[in-house]
Scaffold this motif. Structure first.
Motif, short mmCIF file in Angstrom:
data_model
loop_
_atom_site.label_atom_id
_atom_site.label_comp_id
_atom_site.label_asym_id
_atom_site.label_seq_id
_atom_site.Cartn_x
_atom_site.Cartn_y
_atom_site.Cartn_z
N GLY A 12 67.05 37.33 0.77
CA GLY A 12 65.76 36.70 0.53
C GLY A 12 65.38 36.60 -0.93
N LEU A 13 64.16 37.02 -1.24
CA LEU A 13 63.61 36.86 -2.59
C LEU A 13 64.41 37.59 -3.66
CD1 LEU A 13 59.81 37.42 -1.75
CD2 LEU A 13 60.96 35.23 -2.10
N SER A 143 63.21 42.52 -0.60
CA SER A 143 62.69 41.36 0.13
C SER A 143 62.50 41.68 1.61
CB SER A 143 63.64 40.17 -0.03
OG SER A 143 63.14 39.03 0.64
N ASP A 144 63.42 42.45 2.18
CA ASP A 144 63.33 42.80 3.59
C ASP A 144 62.02 43.53 3.88
OD1 ASP A 144 64.65 43.43 6.33
OD2 ASP A 144 64.03 45.39 5.58
N ALA A 147 59.11 41.02 3.61
CA ALA A 147 59.09 40.08 4.74
C ALA A 147 58.55 40.75 6.00
CB ALA A 147 60.49 39.54 4.98
N LYS A 157 61.35 39.18 11.31
CA LYS A 157 61.04 38.77 9.95
C LYS A 157 61.59 37.38 9.70
CE LYS A 157 65.18 40.45 7.61
NZ LYS A 157 65.75 41.20 6.48
N LYS A 158 60.99 36.69 8.75
CA LYS A 158 61.40 35.32 8.43
C LYS A 158 61.64 35.22 6.93
CE LYS A 158 58.60 33.82 12.32
NZ LYS A 158 58.19 35.19 12.69
N GLU A 159 62.89 35.10 6.53
CA GLU A 159 63.24 34.94 5.12
C GLU A 159 64.49 34.11 5.01
OE1 GLU A 159 64.00 38.64 3.12
OE2 GLU A 159 65.60 39.24 4.49
N ALA A 175 64.20 30.91 -2.66
CA ALA A 175 64.10 31.81 -1.52
C ALA A 175 62.66 31.86 -1.05
CB ALA A 175 64.58 33.21 -1.90
N ILE A 177 59.83 34.04 1.93
CA ILE A 177 59.47 34.83 3.09
C ILE A 177 58.24 34.19 3.71
CG2 ILE A 177 60.44 36.98 2.19
CD1 ILE A 177 57.57 37.87 1.50
N CYS A 178 58.09 34.29 5.02
CA CYS A 178 56.89 33.76 5.64
C CYS A 178 56.59 34.53 6.91
CB CYS A 178 57.01 32.27 5.91
SG CYS A 178 57.93 31.81 7.39
N CYS A 193 53.33 31.76 3.57
CA CYS A 193 54.68 31.48 3.10
C CYS A 193 54.69 31.58 1.59
CB CYS A 193 55.13 30.09 3.54
SG CYS A 193 56.80 29.65 2.98
#
Length: 398
Positions: A12-13, A143-144, A147, A157-159, A175, A177-178, A193
């Motif tokens: 992710g991020l 990021s996890d 998210a 989770k959504k990434e 990248a 996350i939302c 988001c």
């Protein structure tokens, strides 16, 4: 368009140069293993663009954001779950100022912004949120954790993250996350988001491309037809890669946001099916959008999807009630490639009904309605409505 290659990345991020993120639990969420306060930070400061809810009762974090001058930069986004800080009046905005003032004593921040999700009508627990500042690692790339911290009724989770290499060999990463699962309606769909990139995108391009991609993605989905007070999509860029191609970036942003939108729809509270509602042959694109959106919002259509009932009457009735120009003698309805209704075939025979049942048992399929009135076309996306949706929302505050 220039040739380019796109590669999916894990993490992710964390993949975007100069961005940091983390999350901790401060007691707003009962599960101590899941955070409820998160941040996204950049070195150096970012250009930022945002799209917000169309709900007239915009939450305090949105009003706080809107106080900044048009082309401001920021280096910090603070996010909390479990409390929307909506319908809290001026005190809700003042509470954000208090939180950010304390944050500035811990780390250097420039025009910090906040985003919140949760229950409407309660002021933020300031002391709990401030306590996070002694626990967060402002140099982490978790990021996890971020998210997962922004989830509400989400079941996963959504990434996403991509590396994009341009024709000249330069590359940028993007990248996001939302969160989102309920209160989803095509009017800047209910969600948060946060998109981070190191692409050298000019500020003048950001707002246009973000609005365009929002219309292509989040504004085309519906879980339950409700629009919240906190809907937010933010695009941040620190330009550290120096790489950029407008056409490529636009296509990649569309892809990123559409895939996230489909994740939200798949995670619709209690949902089992994702259905595309394609309307074509309308008098205009606007009329097609009106009819398609009516289908994706219809509770009767959604419950028919859940029951796997190929009742084309609910489709036709919804189109007729949507206010668009239509004629039952010109209308055709297909489930995937199967003709369900036309002027010639107004009643389902046994063979076609059995075929329709098989299609409706799929996790994903398309309902195509040709109005036969013109060249207008639009596709929106919806899901079924199950018993679980009622249970989740009946117990939302508990």
């Amino acid at each position: 368009m220039s040739n380019y290659t796109i590669t999916s990345l894990n993490g992710g991020l964390a993949n975007v140069k100069g961005f940091f993120c983390d999350a901790v639990n401060v007691g707003m969420r009962p599960d101590a293993d899941q955070g409820d306060v998160a941040f996204i930070r950049s070195e150096p400061p970012c250009d930022i663009s945002a799209v917000f809810t169309s709900n007239r009762f915009q939450a305090a974090p949105i009003k706080h954001y809107q106080r900044y001058p048009k082309d401001f930069q920021t280096n910090f986004v603070l996010i909390n779950a479990k409390n929307a800080n909506a319908m809290t009046g001026q005190k809700g905005i003042d509470d954000i100022d208090t939180i950010m003032s304390t944050l500035s004593q811990k780390i250097e921040v420039l025009n910090p912004v906040m985003s919140s999700t949760g229950v409407i009508g309660y002021r933020l627990p300031i002391d709990k949120i401030i306590s996070a500042f002694d626990k967060l690692d402002f140099h982490a790339k978790h990021s996890d954790k971020a998210a997962r911290a922004i989830m509400t009724t989400d079941s996963f989770k959504k990434e996403l993250a991509y590396r994009v290499e341009l024709e000249d060999g330069s590359h940028f990463n993007i990248a996001a996350i939302c969160k989102g699962a309920g209160m989803i309606n095509p009017a800047m769909a209910t969600m948060l988001c946060f998109i981070a990139t190191d692409a050298d995108i000019p500020k003048t391009d950001m707002e246009h491309l973000l609005h365009k991609s929002t219309e292509y993605s989040f504004n085309r989905i519906s879980v339950d037809g409700d629009t919240s007070t906190n809907d937010t999509v933010m695009l941040l860029t620190n330009k550290l890669s120096t790489a950029y191609d407008k056409a490529v970036f636009s296509e990649v942003l569309n892809k990123l946001m559409f895939e996230l939108a489909m994740m939200i729809l798949k995670d619709g509270e209690g949902a089992n099916k994702v259905v595309a509602f394609e309307v074509k042959g309308a008098k205009s694109d606007e009329e097609a959008k009106k009819a398609s959106t009516a289908l994706s919002n219809s509770l009767l259509v959604k419950t028919a999807l859940f029951g796997e009932d190929p009742n084309w009457g609910r489709i036709a009735s919804t189109i007729g009630a949507s206010g668009v120009e239509c004629d039952e003698t010109k209308l055709t309805i297909h489930y995937d490639e199967l003709l369900i209704y036309s002027d010639t075939f107004r009643e389902l025979d046994k063979e076609r009904e059995e075929s329709a049942y098989k299609i409706m048992k799929q996790d994903q399929f398309t309902v195509t309605c040709d109005l036969g009135m013109g060249d207008g076309a639009y596709t929106s996306y919806g899901c079924d409505l199950s018993y679980e949706y009622v249970k989740i929302n009946a117990e939302y505050r508990t």
